[in-house]
Design a protein around this motif. Structure first.
Motif, short mmCIF file in Angstrom:
data_model
loop_
_atom_site.label_atom_id
_atom_site.label_comp_id
_atom_site.label_asym_id
_atom_site.label_seq_id
_atom_site.Cartn_x
_atom_site.Cartn_y
_atom_site.Cartn_z
N GLU A 193 0.76 4.53 5.09
CA GLU A 193 1.28 5.44 3.74
C GLU A 193 0.64 6.09 3.60
N MET A 194 -0.45 6.83 3.11
CA MET A 194 -1.16 7.98 2.70
C MET A 194 -0.80 9.13 3.82
N LYS B 75 3.74 10.92 -3.00
CA LYS B 75 3.07 10.41 -1.88
C LYS B 75 2.86 8.41 -3.18
N PRO B 76 2.24 7.43 -3.00
CA PRO B 76 2.81 5.95 -3.32
C PRO B 76 1.29 6.15 -3.98
N GLU B 77 1.61 5.86 -5.43
CA GLU B 77 -0.01 5.74 -5.74
C GLU B 77 -0.36 4.53 -5.30
N LYS B 78 -0.27 3.08 -4.82
CA LYS B 78 -0.44 2.12 -4.15
C LYS B 78 -0.29 1.71 -3.11
N ALA B 79 -0.59 1.89 -1.45
CA ALA B 79 -0.08 1.76 -0.25
C ALA B 79 -0.22 0.51 0.30
N ASP B 80 0.58 -0.24 0.40
CA ASP B 80 0.41 -1.69 1.48
C ASP B 80 -0.37 -1.46 3.08
#
Length: 278
Positions: free
Chosen positions: A140-141, A131-136
């Motif tokens: 996304e999470m 999963k992305p470390e930072k989500a827009d």
């Protein structure tokens, strides 16, 4: 072992504490926290047929992922005058069935238990991307991106149809298009969790070629994939439906919760798709 001991054991296994009252749909639907449990059933939804099967199997504690009373928070006041409500409640009460909902805790655990089940039944666990470390976008999470071996949308759909034991599977887009970057949004995730534009933004941001979905709204993500395919772009959608996309998580829950049950038996009861096809 009583109901509340099993629930606490589930929280401990998931690495979560109990969510504050009023902040979760994970509530006791019927019965008592102090009831002595004979056998446990896990299921996607405590339908009338699931309850009947539980009774036949000598089960008195059902753990369900989705509502029993046809509303997101299991409110029943709007339906309690209905014969549907009265007869279902009578069935539950007459057989002293305790039903507890495990939705938020399944999704918010250190590992989302529903996606863990999807990974097992699809065989895609080894293809899951971090999963992305930072989500827009918060979604996304909750969704998962996979990099699977390149295959056609048709072949991918038929493989999932077989693995998830479906009679019918639907796609949007070009069946012959080939794809490897897959976004999976189980249940209602494909609706955007309150922001209908978000699934399309995530597909664009992460260059997702095919979205595997639970629920759909036909003017949002499916319309976007349809137009993209008409324009010759590599965007497609495979629709499992809410129940088929999430049931696997509850199936495997019956296995991973066994260490907390001692000699008690945990049995998975398949709620099955609600649709009949002609």
């Amino acid at each position: 072992m009583i109901v509340k001991e099993i629930i606490k054991g589930i929280y401990d296994l998931q690495g979560l504490t109990e969510f504050p009252e009023g902040k979760t749909c994970d509530i006791l639907i019927s019965g008592s926290y102090d009831m002595e449990v004979k056998k446990v059933a896990t299921t996607f939804m405590a339908t009338v047929d699931v309850i009947r099967e539980a009774i036949n199997l000598g089960i008195n504690f059902i753990i369900t992922h989705e509502p029993t009373w046809y509303s997101g928070m299991d409110k029943f006041e709007f339906i309690e005058g209905s014969e549907v409500y009265k007869q279902k409640k009578k069935l539950i009460d007459n057989h002293q069935i305790t039903i507890w909902r495990c939705h938020d805790h399944m999704h918010m655990a250190s590992e989302d238990g529903i996606y863990a089940g999807f990974d097992q039944d699809s065989g895609w666990g080894r293809y899951r991307l971090p999963k992305p470390e930072k989500a827009d976008y918060p979604m996304e999470m909750t969704g998962i991106i996979y990099e699977v071996p390149v295959t056609s949308i048709e072949e991918m759909a038929l493989d999932l149809k077989d693995k998830f034991k479906m009679k019918v599977i639907r796609i949007v887009g070009n069946p012959k298009a080939r794809a490897s970057r897959v976004g999976v949004f189980v249940g209602g995730g494909s609706l955007g969790l309150g922001k209908e534009e978000v699934p399309m933004q995530i597909m664009e941001k992460h260059d997702i070629e095919v979205a595997i979905c639970g629920d759909i709204t036909e003017w949002t993500l499916s319309a976007y994939c349809n137009d993209a395919a008409m324009l010759g772009q590599n965007r497609s959608m495979i629709i499992l439906g809410h129940e088929r996309s999430e049931e696997a998580g509850m199936k495997h829950m019956a296995d991973w919760m066994k260490p907390i049950l001692g000699d008690l038996e945990a049995i998975f009861i398949d709620a099955k798709e609600p649709f009949k096809y002609f």
